[in-house]
Design a protein around this motif. Sequence first.
Motif, mmCIF file in Angstrom:
data_model
loop_
_atom_site.group_PDB
_atom_site.id
_atom_site.type_symbol
_atom_site.label_atom_id
_atom_site.label_comp_id
_atom_site.label_asym_id
_atom_site.label_seq_id
_atom_site.Cartn_x
_atom_site.Cartn_y
_atom_site.Cartn_z
ATOM 1 N N ALA A 83 0.870 -1.178 0.000
ATOM 2 C CA ALA A 83 0.000 0.000 0.000
ATOM 3 C C ALA A 83 0.909 1.230 0.000
ATOM 4 O O ALA A 83 0.854 2.073 0.897
ATOM 5 C CB ALA A 83 -0.915 -0.014 1.218
ATOM 6 N N LEU A 84 1.743 1.295 -1.026
ATOM 7 C CA LEU A 84 2.805 2.283 -1.115
ATOM 8 C C LEU A 84 2.562 3.258 -2.262
ATOM 9 O O LEU A 84 1.764 2.984 -3.166
ATOM 10 C CB LEU A 84 4.145 1.573 -1.359
ATOM 11 C CG LEU A 84 4.639 0.630 -0.267
ATOM 12 C CD1 LEU A 84 5.852 -0.148 -0.759
ATOM 13 C CD2 LEU A 84 4.986 1.407 0.997
ATOM 14 N N PRO A 85 3.278 4.383 -2.283
ATOM 15 C CA PRO A 85 3.257 5.240 -3.470
ATOM 16 C C PRO A 85 3.707 4.460 -4.706
ATOM 17 O O PRO A 85 4.459 3.483 -4.606
ATOM 18 C CB PRO A 85 4.255 6.350 -3.114
ATOM 19 C CG PRO A 85 4.269 6.381 -1.615
ATOM 20 C CD PRO A 85 4.076 4.957 -1.183
ATOM 21 N N VAL A 182 -17.636 10.962 -7.567
ATOM 22 C CA VAL A 182 -17.258 11.794 -6.424
ATOM 23 C C VAL A 182 -16.627 10.898 -5.367
ATOM 24 O O VAL A 182 -17.193 9.872 -4.980
ATOM 25 C CB VAL A 182 -18.478 12.508 -5.819
ATOM 26 C CG1 VAL A 182 -18.042 13.501 -4.739
ATOM 27 C CG2 VAL A 182 -19.286 13.215 -6.888
ATOM 28 N N SER A 183 -15.434 11.297 -4.898
ATOM 29 C CA SER A 183 -14.727 10.523 -3.876
ATOM 30 C C SER A 183 -14.564 11.335 -2.606
ATOM 31 O O SER A 183 -14.414 12.563 -2.641
ATOM 32 C CB SER A 183 -13.341 10.114 -4.390
ATOM 33 O OG SER A 183 -12.592 9.475 -3.369
ATOM 34 N N GLY A 184 -14.561 10.643 -1.488
ATOM 35 C CA GLY A 184 -14.222 11.268 -0.220
ATOM 36 C C GLY A 184 -12.742 11.584 -0.145
ATOM 37 O O GLY A 184 -11.923 11.083 -0.928
ATOM 38 N N VAL A 185 -12.352 12.373 0.838
ATOM 39 C CA VAL A 185 -10.984 12.893 0.906
ATOM 40 C C VAL A 185 -9.947 11.829 1.272
ATOM 41 O O VAL A 185 -8.753 12.037 1.049
ATOM 42 C CB VAL A 185 -10.884 14.078 1.889
ATOM 43 C CG1 VAL A 185 -11.701 15.251 1.399
ATOM 44 C CG2 VAL A 185 -11.324 13.669 3.295
ATOM 45 N N THR A 186 -10.367 10.693 1.818
ATOM 46 C CA THR A 186 -9.381 9.652 2.123
ATOM 47 C C THR A 186 -8.724 9.110 0.863
ATOM 48 O O THR A 186 -7.641 8.522 0.934
ATOM 49 C CB THR A 186 -10.025 8.481 2.881
ATOM 50 O OG1 THR A 186 -11.194 8.039 2.170
ATOM 51 C CG2 THR A 186 -10.398 8.880 4.298
ATOM 52 N N GLY A 187 -9.350 9.319 -0.299
ATOM 53 C CA GLY A 187 -8.745 8.880 -1.543
ATOM 54 C C GLY A 187 -7.428 9.571 -1.841
ATOM 55 O O GLY A 187 -6.613 9.066 -2.621
ATOM 56 N N ALA A 188 -7.185 10.724 -1.210
ATOM 57 C CA ALA A 188 -5.939 11.471 -1.425
ATOM 58 C C ALA A 188 -4.839 11.046 -0.464
ATOM 59 O O ALA A 188 -3.731 11.569 -0.529
ATOM 60 C CB ALA A 188 -6.202 12.967 -1.282
ATOM 61 N N GLY A 189 -5.143 10.101 0.428
ATOM 62 C CA GLY A 189 -4.117 9.622 1.347
ATOM 63 C C GLY A 189 -4.126 10.352 2.676
ATOM 64 O O GLY A 189 -4.848 11.332 2.883
#
Length: 338
Positions: A83-85, A182-189
């Motif tokens: 679950a890495l960059p 539409v995605s929630g903000v957790t999608g940005a990490g």
Amino acid sequence: MKQEPIQCAVLGASGYTGIELVWLLHNHPQFSVKFAFSSSAREAEPISTLYPQLSGRCELILQPWHSDLLPQLAQQVRVVFLALPHEASAELAPQLIAAGLVVFDLSGAFRLIDAQQHLQAYGFKQPKLDAAVPYGLAEFTQLQGDEPLIAVPGCYPTAAALALRPVSHLLTHDSVPIVNAVSGVTGAGRKAQLHTSFCEVSLQAYAVAEHRHQPEMAASIGRDILFVPHLGNFKRGILATIYAQVQSGISAATIEDTLQACYADKPLVRIVNTPPKLQQVVGTPYCDIYCKMHGQQLIFSVAIDNLLKGAAAQAVQLANQYFRLPPSAGLMNPGAVV
């Protein structure tokens, strides 16, 4: 006789997707989390220090990853979840494969077959591997159990492909589906960023027609698409509205029957009778799909949890398939962490 647990490790365990993976695997009847690793810049600490909601329920130590740990890792685990960059996965995955480990990669490092598309989408060259990497859209993948690396799809492509793939052959030849999601903000990490702060976020489109998931989505569906992602001021979940033109003579009943037949034996996709709400999928491994015909226009409403069905739960679902376990094993009861 009870089977020995399958020992595994999670790299990137401090992030939102990583912690969901740890929690799912910690509660899984067949997997056991031997190691949870974070960035080498962090000190070792109980995972409950970062996520106090796990105090008394999961006492794993979050360890900093260093490359000299690879021999020890190869001796003690069989499976590694990344679950890495993207670039970090691209560098590490070949080393893990060479050490004989099975890798489930949740980054975009190996999702695209076309090297030029990958370079344009992610900005670095994709490593060349000896074997082809299966794209693990779980409901449409048949793993043999001997693949060294499996690419776990992105969250937006998962939502779009699960709706469109079963009916793609019923669309007009020149139909270019439109995907508004539409995605929630957790999608940005988990990393703090001004544009994903709750005090800053409003409902806003971004990366219009140029999001890096667009080529992945098109490849998975098998046709060009127009994709407009949006960032919503909520924590987690994806709600996608999808439009496509169907061939003349195709009825709503045909679409319904096609979807029902496709997912009859796939328990983590639910065909629902009303447009889904995020609250019915958040914290679950499900994808809920609603469809409606308007003339020859097909409209889908699709809801998933971006951290679960769009990431961690799908990775575990693929691991279940790899080891010939039921698709929903370990996914139904743990609940969400974030």
